[in-house]
Motif scaffolding. Sequence first.
Motif, PDB file in Angstrom:
ATOM      1  N   LEU A  71       0.842  -1.193   0.000  1.00  0.00           N
ATOM      2  CA  LEU A  71       0.000   0.000   0.000  1.00  0.00           C
ATOM      3  C   LEU A  71       0.879   1.245   0.000  1.00  0.00           C
ATOM      4  O   LEU A  71       1.777   1.391   0.837  1.00  0.00           O
ATOM      5  CB  LEU A  71      -0.911   0.009   1.235  1.00  0.00           C
ATOM      6  CG  LEU A  71      -1.827  -1.223   1.405  1.00  0.00           C
ATOM      7  CD1 LEU A  71      -2.555  -1.159   2.741  1.00  0.00           C
ATOM      8  CD2 LEU A  71      -2.819  -1.314   0.255  1.00  0.00           C
ATOM      9  N   ALA A  72       0.614   2.142  -0.938  1.00  0.00           N
ATOM     10  CA  ALA A  72       1.449   3.335  -1.091  1.00  0.00           C
ATOM     11  C   ALA A  72       1.301   4.295   0.076  1.00  0.00           C
ATOM     12  O   ALA A  72       2.257   4.962   0.467  1.00  0.00           O
ATOM     13  CB  ALA A  72       1.113   4.040  -2.408  1.00  0.00           C
ATOM     14  N   ASP A  73       0.098   4.364   0.650  1.00  0.00           N
ATOM     15  CA  ASP A  73      -0.131   5.285   1.761  1.00  0.00           C
ATOM     16  C   ASP A  73       0.515   4.725   3.027  1.00  0.00           C
ATOM     17  O   ASP A  73       0.086   3.697   3.564  1.00  0.00           O
ATOM     18  CB  ASP A  73      -1.632   5.495   1.968  1.00  0.00           C
ATOM     19  CG  ASP A  73      -1.938   6.546   3.021  1.00  0.00           C
ATOM     20  OD1 ASP A  73      -1.806   6.236   4.219  1.00  0.00           O
ATOM     21  OD2 ASP A  73      -2.284   7.683   2.651  1.00  0.00           O
ATOM     22  N   TYR A  74       1.552   5.410   3.523  1.00  0.00           N
ATOM     23  CA  TYR A  74       2.339   4.907   4.653  1.00  0.00           C
ATOM     24  C   TYR A  74       1.474   4.769   5.916  1.00  0.00           C
ATOM     25  O   TYR A  74       1.562   3.776   6.647  1.00  0.00           O
ATOM     26  CB  TYR A  74       3.511   5.848   4.922  1.00  0.00           C
ATOM     27  CG  TYR A  74       4.365   5.465   6.102  1.00  0.00           C
ATOM     28  CD1 TYR A  74       5.331   4.456   5.992  1.00  0.00           C
ATOM     29  CD2 TYR A  74       4.204   6.098   7.336  1.00  0.00           C
ATOM     30  CE1 TYR A  74       6.103   4.090   7.077  1.00  0.00           C
ATOM     31  CE2 TYR A  74       4.973   5.738   8.426  1.00  0.00           C
ATOM     32  CZ  TYR A  74       5.924   4.729   8.296  1.00  0.00           C
ATOM     33  OH  TYR A  74       6.688   4.366   9.383  1.00  0.00           O
ATOM     34  N   HIS A  75       0.639   5.762   6.166  1.00  0.00           N
ATOM     35  CA  HIS A  75      -0.190   5.727   7.381  1.00  0.00           C
ATOM     36  C   HIS A  75      -1.173   4.558   7.326  1.00  0.00           C
ATOM     37  O   HIS A  75      -1.318   3.806   8.305  1.00  0.00           O
ATOM     38  CB  HIS A  75      -0.944   7.044   7.533  1.00  0.00           C
ATOM     39  CG  HIS A  75      -1.913   7.054   8.684  1.00  0.00           C
ATOM     40  ND1 HIS A  75      -1.499   7.124   9.995  1.00  0.00           N
ATOM     41  CD2 HIS A  75      -3.270   6.976   8.710  1.00  0.00           C
ATOM     42  CE1 HIS A  75      -2.555   7.095  10.792  1.00  0.00           C
ATOM     43  NE2 HIS A  75      -3.645   7.015  10.036  1.00  0.00           N
ATOM     44  N   GLY A  81       0.618   1.185   7.807  1.00  0.00           N
ATOM     45  CA  GLY A  81       0.994   0.936   9.194  1.00  0.00           C
ATOM     46  C   GLY A  81      -0.197   0.591  10.067  1.00  0.00           C
ATOM     47  O   GLY A  81      -0.130  -0.299  10.928  1.00  0.00           O
ATOM     48  N   THR A  82      -1.321   1.282   9.843  1.00  0.00           N
ATOM     49  CA  THR A  82      -2.530   1.026  10.632  1.00  0.00           C
ATOM     50  C   THR A  82      -3.075  -0.366  10.360  1.00  0.00           C
ATOM     51  O   THR A  82      -3.456  -1.094  11.283  1.00  0.00           O
ATOM     52  CB  THR A  82      -3.606   2.083  10.313  1.00  0.00           C
ATOM     53  OG1 THR A  82      -3.080   3.385  10.563  1.00  0.00           O
ATOM     54  CG2 THR A  82      -4.845   1.867  11.164  1.00  0.00           C
ATOM     55  N   VAL A  83      -3.111  -0.754   9.085  1.00  0.00           N
ATOM     56  CA  VAL A  83      -3.601  -2.086   8.719  1.00  0.00           C
ATOM     57  C   VAL A  83      -2.696  -3.168   9.299  1.00  0.00           C
ATOM     58  O   VAL A  83      -3.172  -4.183   9.822  1.00  0.00           O
ATOM     59  CB  VAL A  83      -3.696  -2.226   7.185  1.00  0.00           C
ATOM     60  CG1 VAL A  83      -4.011  -3.671   6.791  1.00  0.00           C
ATOM     61  CG2 VAL A  83      -4.763  -1.292   6.623  1.00  0.00           C
ATOM     62  N   LEU A 143       3.940  -8.617   6.473  1.00  0.00           N
ATOM     63  CA  LEU A 143       5.106  -7.993   5.856  1.00  0.00           C
ATOM     64  C   LEU A 143       4.657  -6.766   5.073  1.00  0.00           C
ATOM     65  O   LEU A 143       3.662  -6.806   4.350  1.00  0.00           O
ATOM     66  CB  LEU A 143       5.813  -8.976   4.924  1.00  0.00           C
ATOM     67  CG  LEU A 143       6.249 -10.303   5.557  1.00  0.00           C
ATOM     68  CD1 LEU A 143       6.868 -11.220   4.509  1.00  0.00           C
ATOM     69  CD2 LEU A 143       7.234 -10.060   6.696  1.00  0.00           C
ATOM     70  N   ASN A 144       5.402  -5.674   5.222  1.00  0.00           N
ATOM     71  CA  ASN A 144       5.028  -4.392   4.628  1.00  0.00           C
ATOM     72  C   ASN A 144       5.975  -4.035   3.475  1.00  0.00           C
ATOM     73  O   ASN A 144       7.189  -4.106   3.626  1.00  0.00           O
ATOM     74  CB  ASN A 144       5.107  -3.303   5.710  1.00  0.00           C
ATOM     75  CG  ASN A 144       3.928  -2.373   5.637  1.00  0.00           C
ATOM     76  OD1 ASN A 144       3.294  -2.254   4.598  1.00  0.00           O
ATOM     77  ND2 ASN A 144       3.642  -1.700   6.733  1.00  0.00           N
TER      78      ASN A 144
END
Length: 427
Positions: free
Chosen positions: A26-30, A33-35, A48-49
């Motif tokens: 996911l491109a959106d960092y926030h 991280g939340t997911v 894994l991110n």
Amino acid sequence: MLEDLNFLHSSLDNQVCTKPSIHLVLADYHTSGTVKDYLEKAFPVEVLNFKDATHYWQEFKAPEGLFLVIIDGNFAGIELIAKLKQKNLAFKTILITDMPRPGDHLELSRPISYDRLKVLVENIFGTSVKRPEQQSFGGLIGDSTLMQEVFSKIKNAGPRPILISGPAGSGKSSVAEAINKNISGHTINCGHLSPGLLENEMFGPDDGKLGQGGVVYFKDIDKLPLLSQAKLIKHLKNQSVDAVKIVASTRKDLIDFSNAGDFRKDLLNLFGAKIILPSLEDREGDLELLITHFNEKYSAIHGCEGIRIDESALSLLREYEWPENVRELENLIEKLVILHTGSLIETHHLLDKFFKGQILESTPYQLPETGIDLRQLLRDIEDSLIKQALDKTGGNKNRASKLLQINRTTLVEKLKKRKRELNNQVP
């Protein structure tokens, strides 16, 4: 464009994950991280991110067994999924997209519904990620945030009287049963008894049910007469601590009733825990869990094989408003289990009410470029169905009219009209 790198690495055998694996791209960092935080708290999984599809492709180590990719539904994401499929790996995909896209993936729109995400993850990985103790409490079933709050309130209710409120069919009696579990209990149905019988139930011989200890459940307490309310208040104030536990339910707003003078404020104030049950429509993610529960329950009760529900039928059930809540769903599943034992339930098995507001995506008739005689088409359909109904019933007009759900006189008039039309046709 993604780089065409070597997909499988020689060190694969050293990269095996013991937990189910979820890969976030996911491109959106926030959001990413939340997911990730949510999934790691909700499930025994490894998350894994990856910041984008290119880095995912470069850093990927194939896990052993099934894994899940949650990815942006943009061009790079679609391309990455296509490349993964070429490798014949066991994986599922959830696209984060606001625009439906064709394919065998699952989809979530923004903002992400975590209750819906939870259901999707559980359906993909099955029992390996489910924590049954979080999905039920005292016979109640629910994994949504709202039901988890209900479970928490029941656990921490304390000794004071408990008020359960919620719409019809939402499970108020089930909550009362959960509270009564392992404790002797008595029920007083305020809506089905006359004032005299209510008084006898409460304070009759040997102090009535209020004098027998345990839990006393006042069903529909909003229908308890004001005089009986006053006597109940006096009894509660004079009883020894913990002599009897009061549990009451209502589908009404007792604050409004109190303001209108129909319910005593001092009785309302005696309630400690106030448990509000949500409607089934608001319990996002619980529908599939309840369907599984009722399917298992009624296949066991009736000694038959359970049902399966295809995605199209399940989609209709998700979009239905459920005015009678959990009770309506339970009745539906029991009927389907009895009538269609062991079958795959498809849309044609469901009643017309489940199609309310639905736009049919496909029809048995396609509109030609030159147009169509709609009146003639509808007449042909009507004639065909009438003929089928008469054939099925051996020409019995009474039974045929019931199959068509019209009056017998209507059917007779249609047949007469059609006969006149045929007689008037020029050879």
